[in-house]
Write a protein that holds these residues in place. Structure first.
Motif, mmCIF file in Angstrom:
data_model
loop_
_atom_site.group_PDB
_atom_site.id
_atom_site.type_symbol
_atom_site.label_atom_id
_atom_site.label_comp_id
_atom_site.label_asym_id
_atom_site.label_seq_id
_atom_site.Cartn_x
_atom_site.Cartn_y
_atom_site.Cartn_z
ATOM 1 N N ALA A 1 -10.262 18.286 7.432
ATOM 2 C CA ALA A 1 -8.989 18.678 7.223
ATOM 3 C C ALA A 1 -7.937 17.535 6.632
ATOM 4 N N LEU A 2 -8.101 16.419 6.831
ATOM 5 C CA LEU A 2 -7.386 15.388 6.149
ATOM 6 C C LEU A 2 -7.949 15.198 4.882
ATOM 7 N N ARG A 3 -9.316 15.320 4.433
ATOM 8 C CA ARG A 3 -9.655 15.443 2.988
ATOM 9 C C ARG A 3 -9.038 16.343 2.254
ATOM 10 N N GLY A 4 -8.973 17.516 2.950
ATOM 11 C CA GLY A 4 -8.434 18.788 2.002
ATOM 12 C C GLY A 4 -6.982 18.377 1.834
ATOM 13 N N ARG A 5 -6.389 17.503 2.432
ATOM 14 C CA ARG A 5 -4.869 17.099 2.246
ATOM 15 C C ARG A 5 -4.854 15.885 1.264
ATOM 16 N N GLY A 6 -5.850 15.407 0.882
ATOM 17 C CA GLY A 6 -5.903 14.367 -0.049
ATOM 18 C C GLY A 6 -6.051 12.789 0.604
ATOM 19 N N VAL A 7 -6.220 13.029 1.882
ATOM 20 C CA VAL A 7 -6.336 11.634 2.737
ATOM 21 C C VAL A 7 -7.790 11.442 3.225
ATOM 22 N N GLU A 8 -8.219 10.286 2.839
ATOM 23 C CA GLU A 8 -9.482 9.782 3.187
ATOM 24 C C GLU A 8 -9.445 8.554 3.980
ATOM 25 N N MET B 1 0.864 -1.130 0.084
ATOM 26 C CA MET B 1 0.025 0.048 0.071
ATOM 27 C C MET B 1 0.887 1.231 -0.005
ATOM 28 N N THR B 2 0.531 2.117 -0.851
ATOM 29 C CA THR B 2 1.142 3.340 -0.836
ATOM 30 C C THR B 2 0.329 4.548 -0.297
ATOM 31 N N ALA B 3 0.815 5.654 -0.012
ATOM 32 C CA ALA B 3 0.271 6.868 0.138
ATOM 33 C C ALA B 3 -0.593 7.348 -0.708
ATOM 34 N N PRO B 4 -1.475 8.280 -0.507
ATOM 35 C CA PRO B 4 -2.330 8.869 -1.813
ATOM 36 C C PRO B 4 -1.603 9.482 -2.996
ATOM 37 N N ASP B 5 -0.550 9.907 -2.525
ATOM 38 C CA ASP B 5 0.151 10.483 -3.733
ATOM 39 C C ASP B 5 1.284 9.322 -4.528
ATOM 40 N N LEU C 1 -7.534 10.091 13.923
ATOM 41 C CA LEU C 1 -7.574 11.396 13.007
ATOM 42 C C LEU C 1 -6.637 12.320 13.282
ATOM 43 N N ALA C 2 -6.329 12.807 14.333
ATOM 44 C CA ALA C 2 -5.437 13.753 14.884
ATOM 45 C C ALA C 2 -3.842 13.138 14.608
ATOM 46 N N ALA C 3 -3.539 12.003 14.956
ATOM 47 C CA ALA C 3 -2.344 11.354 14.460
ATOM 48 C C ALA C 3 -1.885 11.287 13.157
ATOM 49 N N ALA C 4 -2.879 11.182 12.215
ATOM 50 C CA ALA C 4 -2.734 11.009 10.692
ATOM 51 C C ALA C 4 -2.498 12.513 10.332
ATOM 52 N N LEU C 5 -3.437 13.487 10.918
ATOM 53 C CA LEU C 5 -3.336 14.803 10.325
ATOM 54 C C LEU C 5 -1.885 15.539 10.644
ATOM 55 N N ILE C 6 -1.544 15.354 11.908
ATOM 56 C CA ILE C 6 -0.230 15.718 12.541
ATOM 57 C C ILE C 6 0.882 15.139 11.650
ATOM 58 N N ALA C 7 0.834 13.903 11.555
ATOM 59 C CA ALA C 7 1.963 13.304 10.985
ATOM 60 C C ALA C 7 2.130 13.761 9.512
ATOM 61 N N HIS C 8 1.001 13.758 8.719
ATOM 62 C CA HIS C 8 1.024 14.213 7.353
ATOM 63 C C HIS C 8 1.468 16.012 7.231
ATOM 64 N N ASP C 9 0.980 16.521 8.086
ATOM 65 C CA ASP C 9 1.601 18.026 8.029
ATOM 66 C C ASP C 9 2.907 18.129 8.185
ATOM 67 N N HIS C 10 3.615 17.201 9.006
ATOM 68 C CA HIS C 10 5.019 17.170 9.370
ATOM 69 C C HIS C 10 5.908 16.302 8.366
ATOM 70 N N HIS D 1 3.788 10.233 4.990
ATOM 71 C CA HIS D 1 3.108 9.847 3.889
ATOM 72 C C HIS D 1 2.002 8.711 4.775
ATOM 73 N N VAL D 2 0.799 8.944 4.970
ATOM 74 C CA VAL D 2 -0.037 8.285 5.938
ATOM 75 C C VAL D 2 -1.220 7.752 5.218
ATOM 76 N N ARG D 3 -1.848 6.732 5.786
ATOM 77 C CA ARG D 3 -3.169 6.259 5.559
ATOM 78 C C ARG D 3 -3.887 6.044 6.878
ATOM 79 N N ILE D 4 -5.172 6.046 6.922
ATOM 80 C CA ILE D 4 -5.864 5.692 7.876
ATOM 81 C C ILE D 4 -7.061 4.857 7.786
ATOM 82 N N VAL D 5 -7.186 3.671 8.400
ATOM 83 C CA VAL D 5 -8.350 2.661 8.273
ATOM 84 C C VAL D 5 -9.348 2.741 9.575
#
Length: 514
Positions: free
Chosen positions: A120-127, A1-5, A21-30, A33-37
């Protein structure tokens, strides 16, 4: 599995509650490459938490979600305290903390917090990938996880796995981490109801009586009011029984009649902390790592602050060579596990006072309900005492002074907080003029704060991970480095070499970035 990009995956988060959700958002913003299930079919569920504390708003601010949270909640809630037949209005807005942009707690539904973080995650391309069940993992140059989606099993490779999948965490179980503690002999009753009677709308009501506390919050999701109270052990009455709920209101001297029960739920209450927060590349956060009573509104806030500590560290570690990230990754458990034990002790005492069935807590509640009305205004006038209690509940007193990333250099004589403590907000002068310090550093980055006369030769990192500010109103020489979660990591008089070594330790040195 890869990240959205299409990039290799750094962080796989299991669980799409507020912590995940906060973990995915904060890791992404730093930069990770994240995914959340999540195994659930979709997002909607009833809220169990209703308070966002000041410190939680502070750690979320760099990620651009606090304005929306404030718009959805009430940052100046009115509270009516019911003490037998007397009702005492409490103006929470009068208790304003001076060194934060968020001087009061925010009354807001957990469901709204989750919706804001998902957007916020959706706006960064992470669903969020719903209906995706995590099954197991094996450690192979990171982790290889088995997940099942619509009956189809897939393998997911990532550098790190983060279990945010609640108190029954599958991630914790598959990592072989024990779940230390026990279950309270109580349960929490939640219900959405309609009321008719002498209950002012738009106000939070708290009733104190001999048998416990009753909360009526204007935050119902299927009706106007949300009822929250602790039930006695072995209570056989069904929570959907209107007669039973009415008796609870009557015992609390709340003069209202229940006209409809739209929804109800019984929630067991635990007090537990995981024996470890990490097993190799696997980390636990939120309710997967700790479970508290709801007293004091600490659970969701502690989970989000776990994510604030862990998210940036995983993102930075993903760019370090394996082995070079040892101190950085070790620091998560050394920061957050002691914090969980402190919260556990606090909530245990509060829950004993709120719902304990022994003679002492019952007598204390009975005495306060009978004679406390004239004492409340007196107590509220003790501003310093009240502010101290609020700061403890808001987790503004939390510190990591003994953590491996808290380095106190020599010769510092300035005003900034010591290494390991939260950097307080204040008005400062920079080249652009006067502004609040927390406004200045409200971006996802390591912040270097230089006193007016400090010599500094390192440039800002080109990837934005390191930002440098000269504080003109801080005289003399001094270097203060603030971690992305708002805690001071390094402080010294003029030791630029020590500062460079600290930045190298966490993977944020300009040389590494270039």
């Amino acid at each position: 599995m890869t990240a959205p990009d299409g990039q290799p995956l750094d962080v796989l988060v299991v669980g799409a509650g507020p912590t995940g959700l906060a973990a995915a958002l904060i890791a992404h913003d730093h930069g990770a490459h994240v995914r959340i299930v999540d195994r659930r079919p979709d997002a909607p569920r009833f809220s169990r938490a209703f308070l966002v504390q000041s410190r939680t708003l502070e750690v979320l601010r760099p990620h651009g979600v606090t304005e929306e949270l404030l718009a959805l909640g009430d940052s100046n809630p009115q509270v009516h305290l019911h003490l037998r037949r007397r009702c005492v209005p409490v103006d929470v807005g009068e208790i304003r903390l001076p060194d934060t942009a968020f001087p009061n707690f925010l009354l807001v539904r957990q469901a709204d917090v989750e919706a804001v973080l998902r957007r916020a995650l959706r706006g960064r391309g992470v669903e969020v990938e719903w209906e995706t069940q995590y099954e197991s993992f094996r450690a192979v140059d990171g982790v290889v996880c088995d997940v099942t989606h619509h009956g189809i099993r897939r393998q997911v490779a990532a550098r790190f796995l983060v279990g945010c999948d609640g108190s029954t965490s599958t991630v914790r179980a598959t990592a072989g981490i024990s779940w230390d503690g026990s279950v309270y002999p109580h349960e929490i009753l939640l219900a959405d109801v309609e009321l008719d009677g002498e209950v002012q709308t738009g106000v939070a009501h708290v009733a104190v009586h001999r048998e416990g506390l009753l909360f009526l919050l204007p935050l119902g999701e299927t009706a106007r009011w949300r009822v929250l109270t602790a039930r006695p052990p072995n209570c056989a009455e069904a929570p959907t029984d209107r007669h039973h709920l009415q008796k609870i209101l009557d015992r609390a001297d709340v003069h209202a009649r229940i006209t409809r029960i739209a929804w109800s739920e019984r929630v067991p209450v635990q007090h537990r902390v995981a024996s470890q927060y990490r097993c190799g590349p696997v980390f636990l956060a939120g309710d997967a790592a700790h479970a508290f009573s709801p007293a004091g509104g600490q659970g969701m806030n502690t989970g989000i602050q776990d994510s604030a500590d862990l998210g940036w560290k995983l993102a930075f570690a993903a760019h370090l060579r394996p082995g070079g990230d040892a101190t950085l990754l070790r620091s998560y458990a050394e920061d957050r596990r002691p914090a969980a034990h402190q919260v556990l002790l606090l909530t245990h005492v509060l829950f004993w006072a709120e719902a304990g069935r022994g003679r002492v807590p019952s007598l204390l509640r009975g005495a306060f309900s009978s004679a406390g009305a004239p004492l409340v205004p007196v107590l509220l006038r003790r501003r310093r005492l009240v502010a101290h209690a609020v700061r403890v509940l808001a987790q503004l007193r939390r510190h990591y002074r003994r953590g491996p990333l808290s380095v106190e250099g020599s010769g510092y004589s300035g005003v900034a907080a010591p290494a390991g403590e939260r950097i307080p907000d204040e008005e400062v002068t920079v080249d652009g003029g006067r502004q609040r310090l927390h406004d200045l550093i409200a971006t996802p980055a390591v912040q270097v704060l230089l006193h007016r006369d400090t010599q500094w030769g390192m440039p800002p990192a080109p990837d934005g991970r390191l930002q440098v500010h000269r504080i003109r109103s801080w005289s003399g020489t001094g270097i203060v480095i603030v971690r992305p979660d708002g805690y001071v990591g390094f402080r010294s008089g003029s030791d630029t070499q020590g500062a460079a070594e600290w930045l190298e330790l966490i993977g944020a040195s300009p040389a590494r970035s270039t």
